[in-house]
Design an enzyme around this catalytic site. Structure first.
Site, PDB file in Angstrom:
ATOM      1  N   ALA A 180       2.621  -1.980   4.336  1.00  0.00           N
ATOM      2  CA  ALA A 180       2.449  -0.907   5.312  1.00  0.00           C
ATOM      3  C   ALA A 180       1.930  -1.564   6.586  1.00  0.00           C
ATOM      4  O   ALA A 180       1.146  -2.510   6.526  1.00  0.00           O
ATOM      5  CB  ALA A 180       1.441   0.116   4.795  1.00  0.00           C
ATOM      6  N   SER A 234       0.821  -1.212   0.000  1.00  0.00           N
ATOM      7  CA  SER A 234       0.000   0.000   0.000  1.00  0.00           C
ATOM      8  C   SER A 234       0.852   1.258   0.000  1.00  0.00           C
ATOM      9  O   SER A 234       1.705   1.443   0.869  1.00  0.00           O
ATOM     10  CB  SER A 234      -0.869   0.064   1.263  1.00  0.00           C
ATOM     11  N   ASN A 289       2.026   4.155  10.836  1.00  0.00           N
ATOM     12  CA  ASN A 289       1.316   4.770  11.966  1.00  0.00           C
ATOM     13  C   ASN A 289       1.585   3.924  13.192  1.00  0.00           C
ATOM     14  O   ASN A 289       1.960   2.763  13.060  1.00  0.00           O
ATOM     15  CB  ASN A 289      -0.200   4.785  11.683  1.00  0.00           C
ATOM     16  N   HIS A 301      -6.024  -8.404  -1.526  1.00  0.00           N
ATOM     17  CA  HIS A 301      -6.168  -8.573  -0.079  1.00  0.00           C
ATOM     18  C   HIS A 301      -7.393  -9.429   0.234  1.00  0.00           C
ATOM     19  O   HIS A 301      -8.419  -9.339  -0.435  1.00  0.00           O
ATOM     20  CB  HIS A 301      -6.337  -7.212   0.616  1.00  0.00           C
ATOM     21  N   TYR A 355      -9.291  -8.963   2.714  1.00  0.00           N
ATOM     22  CA  TYR A 355     -10.390  -8.093   3.164  1.00  0.00           C
ATOM     23  C   TYR A 355     -11.211  -7.522   2.014  1.00  0.00           C
ATOM     24  O   TYR A 355     -12.316  -7.032   2.222  1.00  0.00           O
ATOM     25  CB  TYR A 355      -9.887  -6.957   4.075  1.00  0.00           C
ATOM     26  N   GLU A 356     -10.662  -7.590   0.802  1.00  0.00           N
ATOM     27  CA  GLU A 356     -11.420  -7.098  -0.352  1.00  0.00           C
ATOM     28  C   GLU A 356     -12.463  -8.121  -0.800  1.00  0.00           C
ATOM     29  O   GLU A 356     -13.256  -7.839  -1.692  1.00  0.00           O
ATOM     30  CB  GLU A 356     -10.474  -6.803  -1.512  1.00  0.00           C
ATOM     31  N   HIS A 370      -6.826   5.630   6.930  1.00  0.00           N
ATOM     32  CA  HIS A 370      -6.109   5.234   5.714  1.00  0.00           C
ATOM     33  C   HIS A 370      -5.345   6.428   5.144  1.00  0.00           C
ATOM     34  O   HIS A 370      -4.270   6.265   4.568  1.00  0.00           O
ATOM     35  CB  HIS A 370      -7.103   4.674   4.689  1.00  0.00           C
ATOM     36  N   HIS A 386      -3.714   0.886  -5.718  1.00  0.00           N
ATOM     37  CA  HIS A 386      -3.058  -0.360  -6.114  1.00  0.00           C
ATOM     38  C   HIS A 386      -3.173  -0.475  -7.619  1.00  0.00           C
ATOM     39  O   HIS A 386      -4.260  -0.612  -8.158  1.00  0.00           O
ATOM     40  CB  HIS A 386      -3.724  -1.566  -5.458  1.00  0.00           C
ATOM     41  N   MET A 409      -2.523  -6.185   7.276  1.00  0.00           N
ATOM     42  CA  MET A 409      -3.618  -6.976   6.692  1.00  0.00           C
ATOM     43  C   MET A 409      -3.196  -7.716   5.424  1.00  0.00           C
ATOM     44  O   MET A 409      -4.033  -8.004   4.568  1.00  0.00           O
ATOM     45  CB  MET A 409      -4.793  -6.054   6.362  1.00  0.00           C
ATOM     46  N   SER A 410      -1.907  -7.997   5.296  1.00  0.00           N
ATOM     47  CA  SER A 410      -1.450  -8.650   4.052  1.00  0.00           C
ATOM     48  C   SER A 410      -0.263  -9.558   4.341  1.00  0.00           C
ATOM     49  O   SER A 410      -0.066  -9.995   5.473  1.00  0.00           O
ATOM     50  CB  SER A 410      -1.048  -7.579   3.033  1.00  0.00           C
TER      51      SER A 410
HETATM   52  N1  HPA Z   1      -3.281  -1.929  11.382  1.00  0.00           N
HETATM   53  C1  HPA Z   1      -3.448  -2.799  10.371  1.00  0.00           C
HETATM   54  N2  HPA Z   1      -2.970  -2.602   9.158  1.00  0.00           N
HETATM   55  C2  HPA Z   1      -2.292  -1.483   8.927  1.00  0.00           C
HETATM   56  C3  HPA Z   1      -2.065  -0.523   9.920  1.00  0.00           C
HETATM   57  C4  HPA Z   1      -2.597  -0.767  11.229  1.00  0.00           C
HETATM   58  O1  HPA Z   1      -2.441   0.035  12.170  1.00  0.00           O
HETATM   59  N3  HPA Z   1      -1.351   0.476   9.358  1.00  0.00           N
HETATM   60  C5  HPA Z   1      -1.140   0.131   8.070  1.00  0.00           C
HETATM   61  N4  HPA Z   1      -1.705  -1.056   7.791  1.00  0.00           N
END
Ligand code: HPA
Length: 270
Positions: free
Chosen positions: A110, A32, A229, A80, A82-83, A241, A62, A205-206
């Site tokens: 990320a 990402s 973050n 992903h 989640y998609e 995001h 993406h 998440m990947s």
């Molecule tokens: N949590 C899950 N996935 C993420 C995060 C997070 O804080 N930051 C970037 N991808």
């Protein structure tokens, strides 16, 4: 994997006009916000949309393409869980890279920083992972042409490749454990405390399904995470995001420089 996986993969592979491309032995999957690295490399492009039977991309940010550089095959965009994609879809690109002859794969993502010594914008070398997705892409009947029924995961992120990355950058990278949850909701502070307790340094998440697939196929993996973050509950701010994208934009040049150094060393030593 479902029983039709092999047919889907073979169809995808056969639909690639290989005479147009020279395939290097190193691949990279861009996470990402990190997709812009692709523009720093020259080479012919193969959009996912031209690969028969390949899943279709949905998320903005993406791209969904392969770029055949001289030293490295870039995959910009990934699928992903989640998609709503099946895990077959999620790992299909890794199987395709394997069929194309990729032996070493750099997987980037990320993540949220759980380890309080991390800060947003920092790159961390992934040394291990925790699969909290609740499933595994290899569930189903096994095809021995791909790999063993019970693949070893004791060195899912190659120690040699981690050492190489450290040597390439002067041992400046922290190394940490990445936990993958499905998302798409971010974690709660209680979940982050749990993840810290069980040994996770980053959350995302990947990556985990792809790394399982790569190990199964005998591809050596290097994982690089951009901590975009601090994870939920660490700072007094909500997660978004936008923050993730903002951070990846801020460190875009640093990311390209890091990857370049690593590739240079990989090419000279592998
Ligand atoms: N949590 C899950 N996935 C993420 C995060 C997070 O804080 N930051 C970037 N991808």
């Amino acid at each position: 994997m479902r029983d039709n996986f092999k047919d889907r993969l073979n169809t995808a592979f056969r639909s690639i006009p290989l005479e147009k491309y020279k395939v290097p032995s190193i691949g990279i999957i861009l996470g990402s916000g990190l997709g812009n690295y692709v523009s720093s490399i020259e080479g012919p492009i193969l959009p996912f949309s031209e690969i028969e039977g390949f899943p279709r991309t949905t998320v903005e940010g993406h791209r969904g393409e392969y770029k055949f550089g001289k030293e490295i095959l870039i995959q910009a965009g990934r699928f992903h869980f989640y998609e709503g994609y099946s895990l077959d879809d999620v790992v299909m690109p890794v199987f395709l890279l394997w069929k194309l002859g990729i032996k070493t794969l750099i997987i980037t993502n990320a993540s949220g920083g759980i380890n309080k010594s991390y800060s947003a914008g920092e790159f961390v070398l992934i040394k291990d992972h925790i699969n909290f997705i609740g499933s595994n892409p290899l569930i189903g009947s096994n095809n021995n042409e791909y790999g063993p029924r019970f693949p070893d995961m004791t060195e899912a992120y190659s120690a040699d490749l981690r050492q190489l990355a450290q040597e390439a950058v002067g041992s400046t990278l922290k190394e940490g454990v990445y936990a993958a949850l499905t998302g798409p909701s971010y974690e709660t502070p209680a979940e982050i405390r749990m993840l810290r307790t069980i040994g996770a340094d980053m959350v995302g998440m990947s990556t985990v399904p792809e790394v399982i697939a790569a190990n199964y196929l005998g591809i050596k993996v290097m994982g690089i995470s951009c901590v975009t973050n601090m994870a939920a509950g660490i700072l007094n701010t909500p997660l978004s995001h936008e923050e993730v994208i903002e951070t990846t934009k801020r460190v875009e040049k640093e990311f390209s420089a890091l990857v370049e150094k690593i590739i240079l060393k990989l090419v000279s030593e592998y």
